[in-house]
Scaffold this motif. Structure first.
Motif, short mmCIF file in Angstrom:
data_model
loop_
_atom_site.label_atom_id
_atom_site.label_comp_id
_atom_site.label_asym_id
_atom_site.label_seq_id
_atom_site.Cartn_x
_atom_site.Cartn_y
_atom_site.Cartn_z
N THR A 1 0.79 -1.19 -0.15
CA THR A 1 -0.01 -0.22 0.07
C THR A 1 0.99 1.32 -0.12
O THR A 1 0.38 2.27 0.15
N ASN A 2 2.31 1.07 0.02
CA ASN A 2 3.17 2.31 -0.08
C ASN A 2 3.74 2.35 -1.43
O ASN A 2 4.34 1.57 -1.89
N GLU A 3 3.52 3.46 -2.17
CA GLU A 3 3.76 3.53 -3.55
C GLU A 3 5.45 3.62 -3.66
O GLU A 3 5.80 2.74 -4.57
N GLU B 1 -11.14 1.12 6.08
CA GLU B 1 -10.05 1.71 5.25
C GLU B 1 -8.79 0.82 5.10
O GLU B 1 -8.36 0.58 3.92
N ASP B 2 -8.48 0.40 6.18
CA ASP B 2 -7.11 -0.84 5.84
C ASP B 2 -7.46 -1.81 5.00
O ASP B 2 -6.59 -2.29 4.17
N TRP C 1 -9.67 -1.92 2.46
CA TRP C 1 -9.59 -1.14 1.22
C TRP C 1 -8.18 -0.81 0.64
O TRP C 1 -7.89 -1.25 -0.67
N ARG C 2 -7.27 -0.55 1.54
CA ARG C 2 -6.01 -0.17 1.27
C ARG C 2 -5.16 -1.58 0.71
O ARG C 2 -4.35 -1.66 -0.11
N GLN C 3 -5.32 -2.68 1.75
CA GLN C 3 -4.82 -3.91 1.24
C GLN C 3 -5.32 -4.45 -0.05
O GLN C 3 -4.35 -4.94 -0.97
N LEU D 1 -6.06 -0.55 -3.22
CA LEU D 1 -5.00 0.51 -3.42
C LEU D 1 -3.92 -0.50 -3.67
O LEU D 1 -3.11 -0.03 -4.70
N GLY D 2 -3.49 -1.54 -2.68
CA GLY D 2 -2.39 -2.13 -3.10
C GLY D 2 -2.36 -2.93 -4.55
O GLY D 2 -1.51 -3.10 -5.38
#
Length: 242
Positions: free
Chosen positions: A64-66, A106-107, A109-111, A114-115
């Protein structure tokens, strides 16, 4: 000449889908990059692959970290050898909707969304110069419908499905095969045995998805001729109601 390469994102337990995918791809001669959050688990899977004659290396990364995703792809010895990326991230928790914290929603969704977007974007950027390659996403029953207790998971998996569709429609005509696999059932592995032992026992010997059979399907997707690509398919045990 650098070996053909694959990246499997979301490798945890040795008896898990990420590990099974990595083993299957390695058997075809691909050098597999195992990506996860726990170095010790990654090393166990990599050691097993090497012991069986395959090539594997590990990378701990937060997908999730660009910046970490970019750095992951920059470690490829020869980017042009990358031919397959499997995105297998996303944990499932059952929480009643009114008790779900915003941060947990949100976490999830991020996993997933976004990931999945960040990994897919970087994979496609890497593959486009050669106009070939496969990106395969692991979905779930929840990708298609939300049930009580699983709203957060379903919304995240549905978003991941949309990411896969968007990439497929945009980059399929440029030679990149993007597929989404709906796992419609419970996988026989450590996760289910540890969390749903009673359910696993009740399902019996033919009631769960087998890791090696799922991995074989992923490899088949990657091998499809471009005149007959599959974007989405669903997998379930023959006894599973749907």
């Amino acid at each position: 000449m650098a070996a053909r390469a694959a990246i499997v994102v979301g490798v945890g337990a040795q008896s898990g889908l990420g590990a099974a995918l990595a083993r299957r791809f390695a058997r075809e001669g691909l050098c597999v990059v195992l990506v996860g959050r726990t170095l010790e688990r990654l090393e166990l899977v990599a050691t097993d692959i090497r012991a069986n004659g395959g090539k594997a290396r590990v990378a701990v990364a937060d997908v999730t970290n660009e910046d970490e995703v970019t750095a992951l792809f920059n470690t490829l010895e020869a980017p042009e050898t990358l031919e397959l990326v499997a995105y297998n991230v996303g944990s499932n928790v059952m929480v009643p909707s009114l008790e779900m914290h915003a941060a947990d929603f949100e976490d999830m969704w991020r996993q997933n969304a976004l990931g999945g977007f960040l990994i897919g974007r970087q994979a496609i950027r890497t593959m486009l110069p050669c106009k070939r390659g496969s990106v395969i996403y692991t979905g779930a029953t929840a990708s298609l419908r939300a049930r009580p207790g699983f709203m957060a998971f379903a919304s995240a998996k549905a978003a991941l499905r949309a990411v896969a569709q968007g990439f497929a429609r945009e980059f399929g005509p440029q030679g990149i095969h993007v597929a989404h696999v709906v796992i419609d059932g419970v996988i026989r592995g450590d996760y289910a045995r540890e969390r749903f032992a009673g359910f696993v026992k009740a399902k019996g010997s033919d009631g769960l998805l087998e890791l090696e059979d799922i991995a074989e399907t992923y490899w088949t997707l990657h091998q499809q001729p471009r005149s007959a690509w599959t974007h989405e398919l669903d997998l379930r045990p023959f006894k599973e109601a749907f």
